[in-house]
Scaffold this motif. Structure first.
Motif: not given
Ligand code: PHE
Length: 344
Positions: A214-218, A201-203, A288-291, A175-179, A311-315, A254-258
């Protein structure tokens, strides 16, 4: 003879067969004369139509006209083909007009999403990040659990997951590139400085959501990394991508992983902040989301949270492409209409 739909159908197929069998112009004209010329069988039916009841007249008239039109167009095609054949055998060559302009091959180019993705990657490469990949069909563990979404945790509802039926029973379309954060940290030690582009992919489907996007994770992990580094990096990314002076805002989220978490919005390019249906009248679009990486995530990969921070981000790539080109409907990217795609 009465004009019944059955008879018209028979004349139509006989006529087609006669046209197909004709070997020269006179045989072709002969077939026309018999079936649909001025005195042909179908024309005779049309002439006799006055004797029929109003209802029959309508049905028979329509059928007969349709059959005649079809036969006429096949006749024209056959006539042209036969004449061309005769000309070739007479002149011994196919006609070749060397003064005609050539037919140019239209060169293709990359899809606007691929272009935007490549541009994002190039910005982060220049800023010292390397590129990582991961599977589209992902384990629940990497997509959720190691990112601190326990089973049944309500935060999983934020992501409308496609589940994969499998014996193991724990596969999802990511559902995101965070894995890829987890996969990368599992196999390397800090310092980590990676980006991870890919399809997710999301429904979910409307003018700003597509079930595949598409996302780009950092991810950056090292000693002494702070939220200030994250803000500085993302501000610089936006400057390099959208040019200087494009308003940007960091909003707590809020994201559970940041922890803490933020979302970054950029001023809506469609309405320039006035409010429109694309930005749902807010004047801003989330890109993007980040934290800061949550210490419990480090626990899953064996990094010491006392020693390291990150730190991480996903755009969203489509979002960024829409902003750059002023496109208001995400679905245009996936319809493959060449009139749309050739503009980029
Ligand atoms: N994975 C999150 C999303 O798809 C975005 C995100 C990535 C948030 C990395 C924080 C850090 O919504």
């Amino acid at each position: 003879m009465p004009g019944t739909p059955e008879r018209i159908e028979r004349l139509r197929s006989e006529g087609l067969a006669a046209l197909a069998a004709a070997r020269n112009e006179s045989e072709l004209l002969d077939a026309k004369g018999r079936y649909f010329g001025k005195k042909g069988a179908i024309s005779e039916i049309l002439k006799g139509i006055g004797a029929l009841s109003a209802e029959e007249r309508k049905a028979v008239g329509a059928e007969a006209n349709r059959a005649r039109a079809e036969l006429e167009s096949v006749f024209d095609e056959r006539l042209a083909a036969i004449r061309e054949q005769e000309r070739i055998s007479r002149e011994g060559v196919e006609r070749l007009d060397v003064t005609l302009p050539g037919r140019r091959e239209a060169p293709g180019h990359r899809h606007p999403i691929s272009q935007t993705m490549a541009d994002i990657i190039s910005v982060f490469r220049r800023l010292g990040f390397s590129v990582q990949g991961g599977p589209d069909v992902e384990k629940d563990y990497y997509n959720f659990e190691a990112l601190n979404f326990p089973p049944e945790h309500p935060a999983r509802d934020m992501q409308d997951t496609f589940y994969i039926e499998s014996e193991a029973g724990d596969l999802v379309l990511r559902t995101h590139t965070s894995p890829i954060q987890i996969r990368t940290m599992e196999k390397t030690r800090p310092p980590v400085r990676i980006i991870a582009p890919g399809a997710v992919y999301r429904s979910d489907s409307d003018i700003t959501h597509s079930p595949m996007f598409h996302q780009v994770e950092g991810l950056a992990v090292d000693t002494g990394i702070t939220m200030g580094d994250l803000k500085g990096l993302l501000t610089e990314f936006c400057r390099m991508t959208f040019g200087p002076g494009k308003p940007l805002r960091f909003r707590p989220s809020y994201f559970p992983f940041t922890e803490p978490s933020a979302e970054v919005d950029i001023q809506c390019v469609i309405c320039l902040g006035r409010g429109c249906r694309v930005c749902k009248d807010s004047g801003w679009l989330e890109i993007l989301g980040a934290g800061m990486v949550d210490p419990s995530v480090f626990g899953f990969v064996g990094y010491d949270p006392e020693e390291y921070s990150g730190f991480a981000f996903g755009m969203g790539v489509e979002r960024i492409a829409m902003l750059r080109h002023g496109i208001s409907d995400i679905r245009l990217f996936f319809e493959n209409d060449i009139r749309f795609l050739s503009q980029f």
